[in-house]
Scaffold this active site. Structure first.
Site, PDB file in Angstrom:
ATOM      1  N   LYS A 144       0.869  -1.189   0.000  1.00 39.25           N
ATOM      2  CA  LYS A 144       0.000   0.000   0.000  1.00 39.25           C
ATOM      3  C   LYS A 144       0.901   1.233   0.000  1.00 39.25           C
ATOM      4  O   LYS A 144       1.416   1.642   1.032  1.00 39.25           O
ATOM      5  CB  LYS A 144      -0.870  -0.026   1.267  1.00 39.25           C
ATOM      6  CG  LYS A 144      -2.262   0.565   1.131  1.00 39.25           C
ATOM      7  CD  LYS A 144      -2.334   2.012   0.736  1.00 39.25           C
ATOM      8  CE  LYS A 144      -2.120   2.978   1.878  1.00 39.25           C
ATOM      9  NZ  LYS A 144      -1.912   4.350   1.387  1.00 39.25           N
ATOM     10  N   GLU A 170       8.961   2.109  11.093  1.00 36.98           N
ATOM     11  CA  GLU A 170       9.997   3.151  11.000  1.00 36.98           C
ATOM     12  C   GLU A 170       9.258   4.480  10.999  1.00 36.98           C
ATOM     13  O   GLU A 170       8.521   4.787  10.069  1.00 36.98           O
ATOM     14  CB  GLU A 170      10.820   2.959   9.726  1.00 36.98           C
ATOM     15  CG  GLU A 170      12.199   3.589   9.829  1.00 36.98           C
ATOM     16  CD  GLU A 170      12.251   5.012   9.308  1.00 36.98           C
ATOM     17  OE1 GLU A 170      11.644   5.895   9.970  1.00 36.98           O
ATOM     18  OE2 GLU A 170      12.886   5.224   8.262  1.00 36.98           O
ATOM     19  N   GLU A 187       8.868  16.420  14.912  1.00 31.81           N
ATOM     20  CA  GLU A 187       9.361  16.233  13.550  1.00 31.81           C
ATOM     21  C   GLU A 187       8.596  17.150  12.605  1.00 31.81           C
ATOM     22  O   GLU A 187       7.379  17.033  12.467  1.00 31.81           O
ATOM     23  CB  GLU A 187       9.173  14.780  13.120  1.00 31.81           C
ATOM     24  CG  GLU A 187       9.831  14.488  11.795  1.00 31.81           C
ATOM     25  CD  GLU A 187       9.557  13.079  11.301  1.00 31.81           C
ATOM     26  OE1 GLU A 187      10.515  12.361  11.034  1.00 31.81           O
ATOM     27  OE2 GLU A 187       8.382  12.704  11.181  1.00 31.81           O
TER      28      GLU A 187
HETATM   29  O1  TXE Z   1       2.165  10.134   6.897  1.00 28.80           O
HETATM   30  P1  TXE Z   1       1.375   8.835   7.283  1.00 28.80           P
HETATM   31  P2  TXE Z   1       1.644  11.573   6.516  1.00 28.80           P
HETATM   32  C1  TXE Z   1       6.062  11.970   9.124  1.00 28.80           C
HETATM   33  C2  TXE Z   1       6.296  13.435   8.810  1.00 28.80           C
HETATM   34  C3  TXE Z   1       4.977  13.849   8.250  1.00 28.80           C
HETATM   35  C4  TXE Z   1       4.028  13.044   9.111  1.00 28.80           C
HETATM   36  C5  TXE Z   1       2.661  12.836   8.518  1.00 28.80           C
HETATM   37  O2  TXE Z   1       6.573  14.129   9.993  1.00 28.80           O
HETATM   38  O3  TXE Z   1       4.753  15.218   8.373  1.00 28.80           O
HETATM   39  O4  TXE Z   1       4.674  11.804   9.243  1.00 28.80           O
HETATM   40  O5  TXE Z   1       2.778  12.437   7.182  1.00 28.80           O
HETATM   41  C6  TXE Z   1      -0.659   5.271   5.304  1.00 28.80           C
HETATM   42  N1  TXE Z   1      -3.621   2.694   8.617  1.00 28.80           N
HETATM   43  N2  TXE Z   1       6.571  11.101   8.084  1.00 28.80           N
HETATM   44  O6  TXE Z   1       0.344  11.885   7.169  1.00 28.80           O
HETATM   45  O7  TXE Z   1      -0.042   9.113   7.569  1.00 28.80           O
HETATM   46  C7  TXE Z   1      -0.627   6.361   4.267  1.00 28.80           C
HETATM   47  O8  TXE Z   1      -1.624   6.152   3.311  1.00 28.80           O
HETATM   48  C8  TXE Z   1      -2.741   2.247   7.709  1.00 28.80           C
HETATM   49  C9  TXE Z   1       7.788  10.395   8.417  1.00 28.80           C
HETATM   50  O9  TXE Z   1       1.708  11.677   5.047  1.00 28.80           O
HETATM   51  O10 TXE Z   1       2.177   8.170   8.318  1.00 28.80           O
HETATM   52  C10 TXE Z   1       0.775   6.189   3.731  1.00 28.80           C
HETATM   53  O11 TXE Z   1       0.818   5.101   2.824  1.00 28.80           O
HETATM   54  N3  TXE Z   1      -2.025   3.047   6.902  1.00 28.80           N
HETATM   55  C11 TXE Z   1       8.020   9.283   7.505  1.00 28.80           C
HETATM   56  C12 TXE Z   1       1.574   5.847   4.978  1.00 28.80           C
HETATM   57  O12 TXE Z   1       0.616   5.361   5.916  1.00 28.80           O
HETATM   58  C13 TXE Z   1      -2.223   4.377   7.003  1.00 28.80           C
HETATM   59  C14 TXE Z   1       7.724   9.493   6.072  1.00 28.80           C
HETATM   60  C15 TXE Z   1       2.328   7.001   5.610  1.00 28.80           C
HETATM   61  O13 TXE Z   1       1.432   8.032   5.898  1.00 28.80           O
HETATM   62  C16 TXE Z   1      -3.130   4.915   7.945  1.00 28.80           C
HETATM   63  C17 TXE Z   1       6.473  10.213   5.886  1.00 28.80           C
HETATM   64  C18 TXE Z   1      -3.840   4.009   8.765  1.00 28.80           C
HETATM   65  N4  TXE Z   1      -4.711   4.418   9.701  1.00 28.80           N
HETATM   66  C19 TXE Z   1       5.972  11.012   6.878  1.00 28.80           C
HETATM   67  N5  TXE Z   1      -3.100   6.256   7.837  1.00 28.80           N
HETATM   68  C20 TXE Z   1       9.322   8.549   7.711  1.00 28.80           C
HETATM   69  N6  TXE Z   1       9.402   7.708   8.742  1.00 28.80           N
HETATM   70  O14 TXE Z   1      10.239   8.688   6.941  1.00 28.80           O
HETATM   71  C21 TXE Z   1      -2.213   6.558   6.869  1.00 28.80           C
HETATM   72  N7  TXE Z   1      -1.679   5.423   6.355  1.00 28.80           N
END
Ligand code: TXE
Length: 480
Positions: free
Chosen positions: A155, A230, A365
């Site tokens: 996904k 992660e 972050e």
């Molecule tokens: O990430 P999400 P978002 C951090 C960064 C950013 C914050 C939010 O600080 O500002 O996270 O970003 C899926 N059940 N990072 O909201 O929501 C979503 O569709 C299952 C750090 O964009 O964590 C996507 O595929 N899956 C990070 C994935 O989770 C779900 C990199 C990541 O999205 C879900 C990116 C749910 N309930 C953002 N909700 C790193 N570790 O490098 C969302 N998703």
């Protein structure tokens, strides 16, 4: 239909259909059937390795095409996207090599016993990836999962799904059996919980934000799935006065401003010795103001836009909080003026001085081009500051004193520590976080082990009764 936007100019570059919850469930079932009764479990490790090698070869062939798609989808520069594709190729080749290594361990259990520990696939793995390194993150999960013999449901982020769609096509072209690799597109909150709570799923590997990681852990708890997370970082970059000035400034700059700071291991917290502070920070500001922002496809751009309007709004909220908390804004802190950047989600490289560890801008972050500066005077203080974060993904120490570098490296509570460098990772070396940065590891041998179950097979080659429950009047009494 979901419109996929180029963050440089908001042009619609693709329209993709989101999966319905029913389709997500069907993907999980397909993965379950392929694991339980398909041909895939009969494939030898050599056949699985050959598949991964074919994927790597196809990626090499499509390198420029994939890099272009990654750039228009994420906004990052083409040079970065090309490096990403090359890294992805290395990851597939690395796990092709590990797949054929016999991991069976013989255990000496004494005479009459043959005891072995073998490693088997976990089963059906749900792999959820973020928007900042879409192709790279997908490869860190898909390659070891397939090397170990699992079936997967992938996904990608709904914000940047394009190269994952292409990768899954390549894996199909490489000859993976039906049902082994399944792709589910759509918004995390809608299809995500369907995947992470499905009883047919054995493991969830997720890279993304902390809040989503917590939600996924809860959602997977009822069915006791294995979890690998992660969840980003707030990474210290510690600079002592005896560091190589040129190298330290250069890496401090790329460490935080590469990909507009949208990097989980970005060096967002500069922790610099008080004696070096003025000169070092002045040079950083000078260079930050010269970073050429632009279209990732243009060869002279050094940094692209943020990924979305929502994400830029988050960065702006953090900057406003930093100002309100009393940090000194040295540069940036706003969108660029250049008319050619107006349609994109650009934000200027921003540096805050006089930061304290209790400020939200130091603790949370941001995932944007924001550097905070703190100062220290003693080694203990530097270590204490570097560890004063709920995260623990990565950190760096810069000094000409190797003994000090190693002391500090061993005391930092982060999953990766760089000495006189910032940012490199290797397919062969584990990647992941201490504390709230997550659980489990990607890359390296542990990155494969995450997708394996250990099974102990104990074979008694000379069985005889033990008569543990024998009694005096029981004819099968213990032997004397
Ligand atoms: O990430 P999400 P978002 C951090 C960064 C950013 C914050 C939010 O600080 O500002 O996270 O970003 C899926 N059940 N990072 O909201 O929501 C979503 O569709 C299952 C750090 O964009 O964590 C996507 O595929 N899956 C990070 C994935 O989770 C779900 C990199 C990541 O999205 C879900 C990116 C749910 N309930 C953002 N909700 C790193 N570790 O490098 C969302 N998703």
């Amino acid at each position: 239909m979901r419109e996929i936007i180029n963050p440089f100019n908001q042009a619609v570059i693709a329209k993709l259909a989101d999966a319905t919850p029913a389709e997500a469930r069907a993907a999980v079932r397909a993965a379950r059937v392929a694991f339980d009764s398909g041909e895939w479990p009969q494939w030898t490790p050599e056949e699985r390795a050959a598949l991964l090698t074919r994927v790597a070869d196809l990626l090499v062939h499509d390198r420029s095409d994939l890099a272009r798609w990654e750039t228009v989808d994420t906004g990052k520069t083409l040079a970065e996207s090309e490096i990403d594709v090359d890294d992805v190729v290395s990851v597939f080749r690395y796990y092709a090599g590990l797949a054929v290594r016999d991991h069976t361990r013989a255990v000496d259990a004494g005479p009459g016993v043959v005891s072995r520990v073998v490693y088997e696939p976990v089963g059906v793995c749900v792999l959820i990836t973020p928007w900042n390194y879409p192709l790279l993150q997908a490869s860190w999960k898909i390659a070891p999962a397939l090397a170990a013999g699992n079936t997967v449901v992938v996904k990608p982020s709904e914000v940047t799904p394009l190269t994952t769609v292409r990768l899954v096509e390549l894996i199909e072209r490489a000859g993976v059996p039906a049902g082994v690799v399944n792709l589910v597109l759509g918004a995390g909150p809608e299809v995500g919980p369907v995947l992470t709570s499905a009883p047919e799923v054995d493991l969830v590997s997720f890279t993304g934000g902390l809040a989503t990681g917590r939600a996924i852990m809860r959602s997977a708890a009822d069915t006791v799935k294995k979890i690998a997370l992660e969840l980003g970082g707030k990474n210290p970059n510690i600079v002592f006065p005896d560091a190589d000035f040129e190298a330290a400034v250069d890496h401090a700059l790329t460490g935080v401003f590469l990909h507009a700071g949208q990097v989980c291991s970005a060096g967002t917290r500069l922790i610099v010795h008080a004696d070096l502070h003025d000169e070092f920070v002045a040079e950083l500001v000078r260079r930050a103001e010269k970073i050429r922002l632009g279209n990732g496809l243009a060869p002279d751009s050094r940094s692209g836009p943020l990924v979305s309007a929502e994400h830029r709004a988050k960065v702006e909220r953090h900057v406003a909080a930093g100002i309100a908390e009393g940090a000194t804004l040295l540069t940036g802190g706003r969108r660029p003026d250049a008319p050619e950047l107006r349609a994109g989600f650009f934000y200027l490289p921003t540096i805050f001085d006089d930061c304290r560890r209790d400020m939200s801008i130091v603790r949370e972050e941001t995932f944007g081009p924001i550097l905070t500066v703190e100062t220290f005077t003693t080694e203990d203080e530097a270590v204490e500051l570097g560890n004063d974060t709920e995260y623990g993904l990565a950190g760096a120490v810069w000094t000409g004193d190797r003994a000090r570098a190693r002391r500090v490296a061993s005391r930092l509570r982060h999953g990766t520590v760089w000495i006189n460098d910032f940012g490199p990772y290797l397919p062969q070396a584990e990647w992941g976080g201490f504390k709230h940065s997550g659980t489990g590891r990607e890359l390296g041998p542990t990155g494969l082990a995450e997708y394996q179950e250990a099974k102990h097979i104990y074979e008694n080659t000379a069985p005889r009764p033990e008569n543990w429950f024998a009694t005096e009047d029981d004819p099968s009494g213990p032997e004397s």
